[in-house]
Design an enzyme around this catalytic site. Sequence first.
Site, short mmCIF file in Angstrom:
data_model
loop_
_atom_site.label_atom_id
_atom_site.label_comp_id
_atom_site.label_asym_id
_atom_site.label_seq_id
_atom_site.Cartn_x
_atom_site.Cartn_y
_atom_site.Cartn_z
N CYS A 131 37.85 50.18 -87.81
CA CYS A 131 37.51 51.56 -87.45
C CYS A 131 37.65 52.48 -88.66
CB CYS A 131 38.41 52.03 -86.31
SG CYS A 131 38.11 53.74 -85.87
N CYS A 134 39.11 55.93 -87.89
CA CYS A 134 40.57 55.96 -87.64
C CYS A 134 41.35 55.76 -88.94
CB CYS A 134 40.98 54.85 -86.68
SG CYS A 134 39.89 54.54 -85.33
N ASP A 135 40.91 54.83 -89.77
CA ASP A 135 41.75 54.39 -90.90
C ASP A 135 41.24 54.81 -92.28
OD1 ASP A 135 43.25 53.09 -88.97
OD2 ASP A 135 42.13 51.22 -89.17
#
Length: 303
Positions: A131, A134-135
């Site tokens: 992701c 997200c990261d």
Amino acid sequence: MYDIIIIGAGTAGLSAAIYSLRAGKSVLVLEQKPSYGGQIVNTPKVENYPGIPEISGFAFAKSLYEQAVSLGTEVLYQKVIHIEDDGERKRVYTDKEFWECKSIILATGAKNRPLGVEREEELIGKGISYCATCDGMFFRNKEVAVVGGGNTALEDANFLSNYCRKVTVIHRRDTFRGSQKNLLRVQEKENVVFLLNSEVTELLGKEVLTGIKVRDKISQKEQELEVSGLFVAVGQMPENEIFSEQIEIDSAGYIIAREDCRTSREGIFAAGDCRTKAVRQLTTAASDGAVAGLAACEWCDSE
Ligand code: NAP
């Protein structure tokens, strides 16, 4: 006893909830993850949902969730482990308790497909990610790679290029599944390079990822890339094994259902990415939600 239990709080599930509630049914949505929204929350920008020129995936999911809840949808974060159907009523067992209903809508979506390289699982969170939204921030000013040739890989590469020093897109072919628009946008980025007809063969680094080995499938030459992040975007796969005793599933794991969302068992419907279908898009997930929701209402009324 609910009229309808929906398994999955992604776009298909929440759309089904909206249609079912508006038809006067009681609805419970069960979601195994700790939050609603499904896959779309990981998409930075949605630009192909009719009527909404641009919105973040998270904003879309939040709005959909709030709409469903404002109509009266109950959402519980419990993992479904089993379903039963004795003909009169259906039971949905979760890891905490069980619930009864007249009709079930399966909207379980799909999960990220692993790349299948040795030590992949061990290095999740230590350089391997599924992701970018997200990261991505953890890799600010670092060099990373993205594997895949679909829209997710291209969108991830575009997103990461805004934070990372260099992004290498590794794709096993030389043509892309992703849209021309997404491809052009990434090709224009100065800090993005492409390794085509190539595959990741090894993950390097002991505690954390420090690099990868990539093989050119034509020349068979292997090279080492120093990267601190590898974003895997090689598609999704369904998670429907627990339903396989009650309904028919195809060899790839998708619930067999046509455009009317009916499964092999009366009163159980399948909506969105979890079912057999040609096009898996946000629009088709929402559309399935409407079709399955109304079909489930019709089933409840006929009972
Ligand atoms: P996808 O379209 O299925 O693409 C997966 C990519 O990964 C393909 O290029 C595939 O290569 C490659 N791949 C698969 N297994 C691999 C392996 N073991 N090793 C290396 N490469 C592998 O998946 P997606 O990009 O996640 O998209 C899923 C769906 O969501 C699609 O319908 C997509 O259009 C949609 N989506 C839409 C948007 C948008 O419109 N904004 C954004 C994201 C996703 P091959 O091409 O060689 O098979």
